[in-house]
Motif scaffolding. Structure first.
Motif, mmCIF file in Angstrom:
data_model
loop_
_atom_site.group_PDB
_atom_site.id
_atom_site.type_symbol
_atom_site.label_atom_id
_atom_site.label_comp_id
_atom_site.label_asym_id
_atom_site.label_seq_id
_atom_site.Cartn_x
_atom_site.Cartn_y
_atom_site.Cartn_z
ATOM 1 N N THR A 40 -3.703 9.099 -127.108
ATOM 2 C CA THR A 40 -2.396 8.541 -126.735
ATOM 3 C C THR A 40 -2.357 7.015 -126.747
ATOM 4 N N ASP A 41 -3.316 6.381 -127.388
ATOM 5 C CA ASP A 41 -3.318 4.915 -127.455
ATOM 6 C C ASP A 41 -2.141 4.458 -128.321
ATOM 7 N N PHE A 42 -1.137 3.861 -127.676
ATOM 8 C CA PHE A 42 0.100 3.540 -128.397
ATOM 9 C C PHE A 42 -0.122 2.533 -129.523
ATOM 10 N N LYS A 43 -0.918 1.505 -129.275
ATOM 11 C CA LYS A 43 -1.114 0.470 -130.294
ATOM 12 C C LYS A 43 -1.689 1.059 -131.579
ATOM 13 N N LYS A 44 -2.680 1.918 -131.429
ATOM 14 C CA LYS A 44 -3.307 2.513 -132.615
ATOM 15 C C LYS A 44 -2.371 3.517 -133.289
ATOM 16 N N LEU A 45 -1.665 4.295 -132.488
ATOM 17 C CA LEU A 45 -0.726 5.264 -133.067
ATOM 18 C C LEU A 45 0.456 4.553 -133.728
ATOM 19 N N HIS A 46 0.849 3.429 -133.163
ATOM 20 C CA HIS A 46 1.919 2.628 -133.769
ATOM 21 C C HIS A 46 1.469 2.103 -135.133
ATOM 22 N N SER A 47 0.233 1.627 -135.195
ATOM 23 C CA SER A 47 -0.317 1.160 -136.477
ATOM 24 C C SER A 47 -0.402 2.309 -137.475
ATOM 25 N N LEU A 48 -0.772 3.484 -136.975
ATOM 26 C CA LEU A 48 -0.848 4.661 -137.846
ATOM 27 C C LEU A 48 0.537 5.030 -138.370
ATOM 28 N N LEU A 49 1.545 4.931 -137.515
ATOM 29 C CA LEU A 49 2.920 5.216 -137.948
ATOM 30 C C LEU A 49 3.319 4.301 -139.102
ATOM 31 N N ILE A 50 3.041 3.014 -138.962
ATOM 32 C CA ILE A 50 3.376 2.054 -140.022
ATOM 33 C C ILE A 50 2.625 2.401 -141.308
ATOM 34 N N ALA A 51 1.341 2.719 -141.156
ATOM 35 C CA ALA A 51 0.529 3.071 -142.326
ATOM 36 C C ALA A 51 1.070 4.328 -143.006
ATOM 37 N N MET A 52 1.479 5.312 -142.210
ATOM 38 C CA MET A 52 2.007 6.558 -142.779
ATOM 39 C C MET A 52 3.293 6.307 -143.563
ATOM 40 N N ILE A 53 4.138 5.444 -143.034
ATOM 41 C CA ILE A 53 5.397 5.133 -143.732
ATOM 42 C C ILE A 53 5.107 4.447 -145.061
ATOM 43 N N ILE A 54 4.184 3.493 -145.040
ATOM 44 C CA ILE A 54 3.838 2.775 -146.275
ATOM 45 C C ILE A 54 3.214 3.728 -147.293
ATOM 46 N N ILE A 55 2.283 4.567 -146.834
ATOM 47 C CA ILE A 55 1.630 5.522 -147.742
ATOM 48 C C ILE A 55 2.656 6.489 -148.329
ATOM 49 N N THR A 56 3.593 6.939 -147.491
ATOM 50 C CA THR A 56 4.614 7.889 -147.952
ATOM 51 C C THR A 56 5.415 7.313 -149.110
ATOM 52 N N TYR A 57 5.929 6.108 -148.931
ATOM 53 C CA TYR A 57 6.812 5.553 -149.961
ATOM 54 C C TYR A 57 6.040 4.976 -151.148
ATOM 55 N N LEU A 58 4.820 4.520 -150.906
ATOM 56 C CA LEU A 58 4.000 4.040 -152.020
ATOM 57 C C LEU A 58 3.543 5.216 -152.883
ATOM 58 N N SER A 59 3.108 6.291 -152.228
ATOM 59 C CA SER A 59 2.684 7.476 -152.986
ATOM 60 C C SER A 59 3.876 8.122 -153.685
ATOM 61 N N ASN A 60 5.063 7.981 -153.099
ATOM 62 C CA ASN A 60 6.279 8.474 -153.746
ATOM 63 C C ASN A 60 6.445 7.831 -155.120
ATOM 64 N N GLN A 61 6.234 6.522 -155.193
ATOM 65 C CA GLN A 61 6.347 5.828 -156.481
ATOM 66 C C GLN A 61 5.271 6.308 -157.455
#
Length: 364
Positions: free
Chosen positions: A214-235
């Motif tokens: 439940t570490d928010f800072k790390k999960l927040h960073s993971l959320l950002i990474a997931m969004i970037i990976i999602t749209y980058l892999s989409n391309q």
């Protein structure tokens, strides 16, 4: 709202406000003391059917709800702040409007009028009784320390590795799905970003529970990474699908992106060029992040609270309220069977989550 207040509201003269976020405030004197002000203001908000989202010793806030096209929507947040007999009442618009059509002034004046009416319902004896009841409630004087507490659940050691691996897999799957829809279906800007945000946070919810992380800072960073990976892999998946389905000569991914930039974004018959394409990508990232962030905060908060029985939360909060330090509260928990440090940390996280939940409700 009470009928007499509805009638009074119609007589209020509007004072219009123009601003990026329209607001209006007034200051008045009150004979109420700090202790009784909050419960009387709370009762006033209830009369007005405004939803209380926050209160402390000096301040109380509520949001006004209104049905717009059949959907409940917050319209204003009203704050009443008590300061040594001075009362500041402020109303602030919650929409995207720059002109409030005088609505904020109506909320402020209506609250002040309703507060005076509520105050007049109490004589001196009733106010003294209310003050006594409020002090007892604030000090938890009627709380009875339980003999025993529910036993803690077996605590799982938090692991960030599970959310990382799961997050990457989910992001790649989402990227592929979006690529397929973009090429073979109809892509609705806004709708898909909303859905992607929901899917990502739903996946994170499951990963948080399975990993107990439940570490928010790390999960927040993971959320950002997931969004970037999602749209980058989409391309990238679009690149692979287009090449494989059309038997084009294979070019590099970066060459493909150069072509995308040169072609730009076409909406119906309008080609917005590379600027439109970049703006659409920024909107994709921004909308998905906004939805994902709010959902992530809510998910972590809910999970932190559901791990701990209410009796344990009340027990711990009571001892903090009575001025005990964290170490002293740990000793009290140990005496009641909550001896594992991990379990105790989860209790403290849950107490913080309560405040986080309150702050989430105050978001404008």
């Amino acid at each position: 709202m009470e009928e007499k207040l509805k009638i009074y509201e119609k007589t209020i003269k509007r004072i219009h406000s123009f601003n990026w976020t329209p607001k209006y405030k007034e200051e008045v004197r009150t004979s109420l003391n700090k202790t009784v002000f909050i419960p009387i203001a709370e009762k006033t908000f209830q009369k007005l059917d405004w939803d209380i989202v926050f209160k402390d010793e000096n301040k109380i806030e509520a949001k006004r709800r209104e049905k717009i096209f059949g959907v409940d929507k917050w319209t204003e947040i009203i704050t009443a702040n008590y300061n040594f007999g001075n009362l500041e009442v402020k109303s602030e618009s919650l929409g995207n409007e720059m002109w409030d059509n005088g609505r904020n002034s109506k909320r402020v004046k209506l609250f002040i009028h309703a507060l005076k009416e509520t105050e007049n319902e109490y004589d001196r004896n009733a106010l003294n009784e209310l003050e006594k009841e409020t002090e007892e409630k604030n000090n938890w004087d009627d709380y009875v320390i339980p003999e025993t507490l529910p036993k803690p659940k077996e605590s799982k050691k938090p692991s960030f590795l599970i959310p990382i691996i799961g997050g990457i897999i989910i992001s790649l799957i989402l990227g592929f799905v979006i690529a397929e829809v973009s090429i073979h279906g109809i892509y609705f800007i806004g709708l898909f970003e909303f859905v992607v945000g929901l899917v990502i946070t739903f996946a994170l919810k499951k990963l948080i529970k399975s990993s107990n992380f439940t570490d928010f800072k790390k999960l927040h960073s993971l959320l950002i990474a997931m969004i970037i990976i999602t749209y980058l892999s989409n391309q990238y998946f679009q690149y692979e699908i287009i090449l494989s389905e059309n038997n084009y000569d294979r070019i590099g991914f970066f060459e493909f992106m150069k072509i995308r930039f040169s072609e730009g974004l076409t909406i119906k018959t309008l080609n917005t060029g590379w600027i439109g394409l970049v703006i659409s990508w920024i909107l994709q990232l921004g909308l998905t992040y906004a939805i994902g962030y709010l959902r992530l905060v809510s998910t972590i908060t809910s999970y932190q609270l559901e791990r701990i029985p209410t009796e344990v939360l009340d027990f711990s909060y009571y001892h903090f309220l009575k001025g005990k330090s964290e170490n002293e509260v740990r000793i009290e928990l140990t005496n009641k069977g909550w001896s594992e440090v991990e379990n105790q940390n989860e209790v403290f996280e849950a107490i913080q989550a309560i405040y986080g939940q309150i702050e989430l409700g105050r978001i404008k």
